[in-house]
Design an enzyme around this catalytic site. Sequence first.
Site: not given
Ligand code: ADP
Length: 207
Positions: A96, A135
């Site tokens: 990310r 959603r």
């Molecule tokens: P969205 O893409 O809708 O924000 P996700 O389900 O991918 O939702 O992620 C939810 C939360 O989980 C993020 O807002 C973050 O807090 C955490 N998260 C998920 N993936 C990562 C990552 N690769 N690095 C850091 N935090 C993460």
Amino acid sequence: MTAAATSSARFLIVGPQGSGKGTQGVLVAEAFGVPQVATGDIFRANVAGGTELGKRVQAIIEAGDLVPDELTSELVRDRLSQPDAASGFLLDGYPRNRGQVADLDDFLAARGEQLDAVLELEVPRDESISRLRHRAIEQGRTDDTEEVIANRLAIYERETAPILDLYRPRGLVVRIDGVGSLDEVTSRIFEALASRGLVPRHPGAAA
Ligand code: ADP
């Protein structure tokens, strides 16, 4: 001529919140017979289960901020080291940011592995916001409040979208128009993968 089934399938799916990457990612993973690894789902399951990890990340997730790279990359390394991910995986929500790209590069290089494609699901900002509002009403995710959504999208634009510029010169990025019905988008994804010689192992699964 029938295209040979792909022997490895290491994919990333990247797109803004509300782009439908979770849904599409599951379909791609199933068709290629590889696990879908969604870091957000793993974190949420840990929060729901009250694990140590869940306790550490709960406040961060509820604010829509990023969990520290160290913790996230370790989680992903552990998951990708499981036997079911030996010939491939579909990562959703990771990497990310640039630090996580470097972590994943190191992990794969140490194993002599390479990514096969980075699926970029393109959805305009207004469309993703309206899908997320929808959603929020339907699923009631605790990080789907207006303020937290805005924070997550801002982080996406600032930190996540730029990782595509790291993968583009490597020739890995497959850009997909994410506007349309679920089936239309799915077909676009499989066509784009097939045009790069990436064909599911389970014929018919993608139809
Ligand atoms: P969205 O893409 O809708 O924000 P996700 O389900 O991918 O939702 O992620 C939810 C939360 O989980 C993020 O807002 C973050 O807090 C955490 N998260 C998920 N993936 C990562 C990552 N690769 N690095 C850091 N935090 C993460």
